[in-house]
Design an enzyme around this catalytic site. Structure first.
Site, short mmCIF file in Angstrom:
data_model
loop_
_atom_site.label_atom_id
_atom_site.label_comp_id
_atom_site.label_asym_id
_atom_site.label_seq_id
_atom_site.Cartn_x
_atom_site.Cartn_y
_atom_site.Cartn_z
CG ASP A 277 43.45 44.12 33.93
OD1 ASP A 277 44.56 43.58 33.86
OD2 ASP A 277 42.45 43.54 34.37
C1 NOJ Z 1 44.62 40.68 33.80
C2 NOJ Z 1 43.85 40.58 35.08
O1 NOJ Z 1 42.53 41.07 34.88
C3 NOJ Z 1 44.49 41.32 36.24
O2 NOJ Z 1 43.77 41.04 37.41
C4 NOJ Z 1 45.93 40.98 36.36
O3 NOJ Z 1 46.50 41.65 37.46
C5 NOJ Z 1 46.62 41.33 35.07
N1 NOJ Z 1 46.06 40.57 33.97
C6 NOJ Z 1 48.12 41.08 35.13
O4 NOJ Z 1 48.38 39.73 35.15
#
Ligand code: NOJ
Length: 742
Positions: A277
């Site tokens: 993430d």
């Molecule tokens: C953080 C989020 O937790 C995740 O779900 C997302 O896909 C990513 N950022 C990318 O934007």
């Protein structure tokens, strides 16, 4: 193996598979160590969806061959420019993978995922993902970071909006459908995108519902509650999985070898891509399990995580770690092989520009069919929480007062994570009612943030007092749920309750339309407002879909995918809880009254509130009624090799057509570990005309009775089971028993 995981290559023909494998191996042998490491580096191009990390000169990085994938790029031109840099200017010429969070529609925005799950209809989830994929793939996107399959039992956590609610089985069915919708059956087609099951795993258990907070769950809880929707996604062939931000066993998920290598890859057989993430690698330092990026990079590559989203740990440290013989190069090769395989399966080696066709983009974006699909899903996602004296549906010839800032707000209807959604595309409730109801007067009553001025209040009260019926839009703003949007108080924001109080006081019957990305605490409203319709954030077709329900053109069939607590003090409160040693529900005690003696006191209960939530999982009213009869099992004893057939007759006893969601729960009386009081095992949507009945059949097999036993293995243990069938988890209409024997 219990999970029938389908890899991306399994989904290709043997010839195509051989061709992709050949190209991947050739490339791997040609790339330098630096270039391989560059492939694992993902950077952010445009607007950020997380806190800023380092300096990101994406174009320079792509030109230099140091980037393998990019997220959050802008338009088609930018996508093409980046791809040209990668393919034509970088030394290695490997195409980029372009990623974006397409969560509930790309331009044609559908209801937020929690709302969509309230349809209890996987076909709706598949349809919305299909449309989203068609539009995304026509806009240069190869890879969506969806579906989110986190099981959420704490409505304070804003991200419950992004997934399918509190139940592992419902979440699994919906998640599978979403993966099928995004990926279709050919990922090289120009209307499919690679899906990503996230966040692996346990993120929904963030303590106290506080975003990015710690998680401390047992292995049993992990396997019984949080893992099943991931297993379902793997069975549906999902091509990527995203690491969660949280800890498991005090080790961050991204650097957790037990989670990634042992469980996901070895035990569940996942052969495809694992992406971190946003900076979740870098955050190993904040969690206090690594002191610098070198330790971070080592932990994550050894855990089995492949792509580094924005932290730069791999980019700066992996080459050195390999050269110093700390990390084996074969680990880098395996990760790169998985990434290149994805690129091959998507068809990028055949034509890296295949997703950049402006003509296709305009033909496939926000079409009438897509809007129609969004309306269909939004109709099915609404949940009629209560409907006293059949206040709804409206006849349409009443004098209607429409109140509420949200009734007139286009932007809120899109919800959070609206990708390329544009508020101008939204048809609001105000616009639709003005079109479809002859006598409708609008008074804002409050702003969209719930603040009420004296003038607004007076105006709304006058308007409602003069009307036959009031439709009052209340709820959250879109930004109050989603990522980084935890709330400790779950009542209506601002002065909306006071507004409702004043409107109810006029004596005109009030129907509330509720907008939210999570269950809210609406005990006062449930007691005093005669009708409440939960509409979530319904997307571009908000107005038409809600009006369809208010005016009776669609009989609501949505059911809650998540419990509505009576008050925040009950949280977490969910239907499939474990038994307790002192169950208050089984005692002959009025839990709405304080205990009067020892017998009433020493039970699992509160002194000041009842245990029961306001609205239970599975709850949802209809404009008609359903009766259940003749529940029967085809055997009273079965072995673990046999199946059990369950039949029940459902009759529409009202005077209009409707859809009943027939819910089947299992109760395992005794196990080597304590078993939940009931667990959803099957459901089916049955459309019935007035007076019509239908017999519904469910087949159950050993897998449905399995759980993570005290022997640390999945097994169905012999013993007594109950089959409970009914309208909701707290409205079981018929029960039968059977015995499972060896
Ligand atoms: C953080 C989020 O937790 C995740 O779900 C997302 O896909 C990513 N950022 C990318 O934007």
């Amino acid at each position: 193996m219990r999970t029938q995981t389908r890899s991306l290559l399994d989904q290709c023909s043997p010839e195509r598979r051989a061709e992709i494998e050949r190209r991947v191996e050739t490339l791997l042998s040609e790339l330098t160590l630096e270039q391989k490491v560059g492939q694992l580096n993902q950077l952010n191009a445009d607007f950020a969806t997380g806190t800023a990390v380092g300096d990101m000169d994406v174009e320079r990085g792509v030109f230099d061959g140091d980037i393998g994938s990019v997220l959050n790029f802008g338009d088609l031109d930018e996508a093409r420019r980046l791809q040209e840099l990668a393919v034509e200017e970088s030394d290695h010429g490997v195409p980029l993978l372009l990623a974006f969070d397409v969560i509930h529609g790309h331009r044609t925005i559908f209801p937020v995922p929690l709302g969509e799950a309230a349809s209890w209809n996987p076909e709706m989830a598949e349809l919305s993902a299909r449309v989203a994929a068609t539009e995304a793939a026509a806009s240069g996107i190869h890879w969506t970071f969806a579906p989110s399959v986190d099981v959420g039992r704490d409505p304070r956590w804003g991200r419950v909006m992004e997934a399918a609610g509190e139940d592992p089985y419902l979440s699994s069915e919906i998640s599978k459908a979403r993966v099928r919708g995004f990926q279709g059956d050919d990922l090289s087609a120009d209307d499919t995108v690679l899906a990503c099951a996230k966040h692996y795993v346990g993120y929904g258990a963030s303590e106290a519902g506080r975003e990015y907070n710690t998680v401390d769950i047992s292995e049993t809880n992990l396997r019984e509650v949080h893992l099943p929707p991931f297993e379902a996604s793997l069975e549906a062939g999902v091509g990527s999985v995203m690491n969660a931000f949280n800890l498991y066993e005090r080790i961050p998920a991204s650097g957790n070898e037990k989670l990634v290598n042992d469980l996901l890859r070895d035990e569940l057989g996942f052969e495809n891509l694992v992406v971190s993430d946003w900076n979740s690698f870098g955050e190993l330092r904040n969690h206090g399990v690594a002191s610098d990026l070198r330790e971070v990079a080592r932990a994550c590559i050894e855990a089995g995580s492949d792509v580094d989203m924005v932290s730069g740990a791999y980019a700066t440290e992996l080459v050195g770690l390999v050269e110093d013989d700390v990390v084996d190069e074969s680990l880098v090769d395996s990760a790169v092989r998985r990434l290149l395989t994805v690129k091959g399966v998507l068809g990028l080696f055949d034509d890296p520009y295949r997703y950049f066709d402006a003509d296709r983009q305009s033909r496939r974006t926000l079409t009438d069919d897509h809007r129609e699909a969004a309306r269909a899903v939004a109709r099915e996602s609404q949940v009629l929480l209560k409907n006293e004296d059949d206040l709804l549906p409206l006849d349409g010839d009443e004098n209607v007062a429409l109140v509420g800032g949200l009734a007139d707000s286009d932007t809120d209807m899109l919800g959070a994570w609206r990708a390329e959604g544009d508020p101008d595309d939204v048809t609001t409730l105000r616009t639709t009612l003005a079109d479809r109801v002859e006598n409708v007067t609008y008074a804002a009553g409050c702003d969209r943030d719930g603040t009420v001025s004296d003038t607004q209040l007076a105006d709304a009260v006058d308007t409602v007092a003069d009307a036959d019926v009031a439709v009052v839009a209340v709820g959250e703003r879109y930004s109050q749920s989603g990522e980084a949007a935890s709330r400790a108080h779950l009542d209506l924001p601002g002065d909306q309750r006071a507004l409702l109080e004043a409107l109810v006081e006029t004596g005109t019957p009030v129907a509330a339309v509720l907008f939210s990305g999570r269950p809210l605490t609406i005990d006062w409203e449930a007691e005093h407002v005669p009708a409440i319709l939960e509409a979530w954030f319904p997307g571009v077709e908000a107005g038409p879909a809600i009006a369809d329900v208010l005016l009776g053109e669609h009989n609501p069939s949505g059911r809650l995918p998540m419990t509505f607590p009576l008050t925040e003090g009950q949280i977490p409160v969910y239907y499939n809880r474990l038994k307790t040693g002192r169950p208050a529900e089984d005692a002959d005690v009025d839990l709405t009254e304080p205990p009067s003696d020892h017998g009433e006191k020493y039970l699992s209960r509160y002194l000041d509130i009842p245990n029961d939530p306001l609205y239970a999982f599975g709850h949802g009213e209809s404009y008609t009624d359903f009766a259940y009869t003749d529940l029967s099992l085809d055997a009273s004893t079965i072995t673990t090799d046999e199946t059990l057939s369950v039949e029940v007759t459902v009759e529409n006893t009202g005077d209009r057509a409707g859809t009943e969601v027939v819910q089947l729960y299992l109760r395992d009386a005794v196990g080597s570990r304590s078993r939940p009081v009931r667990e959803l095992a099957r459901f089916e949507n049955v459309d019935l005309d007035a007076g019509e009945s239908a017999t519904v059949t469910f087949e159950l097999a050993a897998a449905d009775f399995e759980f993570w036993t005290a022997d640390e293995a999945y097994a169905a243990e012999p013993g007594a089971f109950e089959v409970q069938v009914g309208h909701a988890s707290d409205d079981i209409r018929a029960v039968e028993r059977f015995e499972l024997v060896e």
